[in-house]
Design an enzyme around this catalytic site. Structure first.
Site, PDB file in Angstrom:
ATOM      1  N   CYS A  45       0.871  -1.172   0.000  1.00  0.00           N
ATOM      2  CA  CYS A  45       0.000   0.000   0.000  1.00  0.00           C
ATOM      3  C   CYS A  45       0.907   1.220   0.000  1.00  0.00           C
ATOM      4  CB  CYS A  45      -0.905  -0.023   1.232  1.00  0.00           C
ATOM      5  SG  CYS A  45      -2.100   1.312   1.296  1.00  0.00           S
ATOM      6  N   CYS A  86      -8.359   5.906  -7.480  1.00  0.00           N
ATOM      7  CA  CYS A  86      -7.709   6.390  -6.269  1.00  0.00           C
ATOM      8  C   CYS A  86      -7.537   7.902  -6.323  1.00  0.00           C
ATOM      9  CB  CYS A  86      -6.342   5.734  -6.094  1.00  0.00           C
ATOM     10  SG  CYS A  86      -6.442   4.004  -5.609  1.00  0.00           S
TER      11      CYS A  86
END
Length: 426
Positions: free
Chosen positions: A161, A355
């Site tokens: 991540c 995102c």
């Protein structure tokens, strides 16, 4: 015939919306129980803002039991100790157990801070993985502002991540400028990625150029292909490697405040369960989100095993982003409906990604369809509008959790918040 009992393990982003969507899809044909450790949902994407004092933790918290009760979902806050697939049973931390007909594992990860000496909130670095971590990081940030020193931000080897690490670096830069002390705080970004903007996805659109440009403009130095070996009080020891993994250069980075995202592993409740998880503890699933060994168990989100997009000198994992997780939730809900109808499951997650990486005074947005290349859509853009979109995203998603809304959200985010209808999401 008694109604089936579906247990959702975990109440983060994936588990919470899974409980809502499964309950709605089955329309009272099954009991749904959520098992979670604690009573609250935290909007983790806002944690970088918490770490610099832009958000109070309470502002991004949702108290789940009343919402779950309103929608007819049972809620247990004890937490799981171990899943016993052969017995269709989840053992809880207090020694009691809950039986299930179908289990949906949405636990998220365990944070592997212990794999690096001196790493993490119990060591010498900060974290934004949990909101309480971010709140503690804010206290240390205020100490830094009173006594300016260098900052190190980034991710450790094996992390999967990366967006929040980039966000944290840029938000720190923005806040330090507002306080007029940025000139006193050198900043270095450390990552195992082979290049800036890789993101565990081999880049999306022009993320390499955009993020490198942002870092140059903000005077943030970077080290790629770099692993953290040890952290001491005020010093991070790291090794930069060559393409073949051999040592290129060792670095000793002094810091007054440091935050690096850790590698993840599966939680103890599912780790080392034969047939359920891989050696790292991530749940094994097929294209219908079902475990091949135990077909009445489904997995979604960060808890499941996904191979990396390709070889890299250091371990770089694949992120499980919100759009991707939501598509897994929908596939599971519809597959459970088919199973209860006596049919074979056919639904598959789309694994698209959208995102919003907020930089405090701007940001980068990207859309990857599908998330893992090669892609049909490979798009990225930047601007101040991304910061505003992230604020809207926070508000909208918290509302979704607070009211128990079961309709998918990310597709509407792509179409309406970003205004990119030309991409023709289906």
């Amino acid at each position: 015939m008694s109604e089936s009992h579906i247990v959702v393990l975990g109440a983060g982003l994936g588990g919470t919306i899974a409980a809502y969507e499964i309950r709605a899809a089955l329309k009272g044909r099954a009991r749904v129980t959520v098992i979670n450790r604690g009573d609250d949902y935290w909007f983790v994407p806002s944690n970088p803002w918490v770490a610099v004092g832009w958000r109070e933790p309470e502002a991004i918290r949702v108290h789940l039991p009343p919402v779950m009760k309103k929608h007819g979902i049972a809620y247990n806050n004890v937490g799981a100790a171990k899943v016993h697939p052969a017995e269709n049973r989840v053992e809880l931390l207090d020694g009691s157990a809950i039986d299930y007909d179908y289990l949906v594992i949405a636990t998220g990860p365990e944070l592997a801070f212990d794999e690096i000496p001196g790493f993490g909130p119990d060591g010498h670095t900060q974290s934004i993985c949990h909101t309480d971590h971010a709140a503690a990081a804010y206290i240390r940030f205020e100490e830094l502002c009173a006594n300016p020193r260098p900052i190190v931000v980034g991710a450790a080897q094996g992390a999967s991540c990366y967006g929040p690490a980039y966000e944290m670096a840029m938000v720190l830069d923005t806040e330090l400028k507002r306080r007029k002390i940025r000139d006193k705080v050198p900043m270095t970004f450390v990552t195992p990625e082979p290049y800036i903007g890789h993101l565990g996805l081999d880049g999306v659109g022009d993320t390499k150029s955009m993020l490198e440009s942002e870092m140059r403009d903000r005077h943030i130095k970077w080290l790629t292909n770099t692993r953290v070996t040890q952290v001491e009080d005020g010093v991070l020891h790291a090794e930069e490697v060559n393409e073949d993994g051999s040592l290129r250069k060792a670095h000793d980075l002094e810091f007054g405040w440091a935050m690096l995202l850790p590698a993840f592993r599966g939680v103890a409740a599912v780790r080392d369960v034969p047939g359920l998880s891989n050696p790292r503890g991530f749940v094994l699933t097929d294209k219908h989100q079902r475990n091949p060994t135990w077909p009445n168990i489904f997995g979604l989100g960060v808890a499941i095993a996904i191979p990396p997009v390709g070889p890299t000198p250091l371990p770089v994992g694949v992120p499980k982003t919100g759009f991707m997780i939501e598509s897994m939730v929908t596939a599971i809900a519809q597959n459970l409906k088919q199973i209860l109808d006596g049919e074979a499951p056919t639904h598959e997650a789309t694994w698209n990604a959208i995102c919003l990486a907020d930089f405090g005074d701007g940001g980068v947005a990207f859309v990857a369809k599908p998330q893992i290349p090669p892609r049909n859509t490979n798009w990225s853009a930047s601007g101040k509008w991304v910061h505003l979109a992230k604020i809207g995203f926070e508000k909208y998603f918290l509302r979704k959790v607070r009211v128990g809304e079961s309709e998918p959200f990310y597709e509407r985010l792509a179409l309406h918040v970003l205004g990119i209808k030309k991409l023709h999401f289906k």
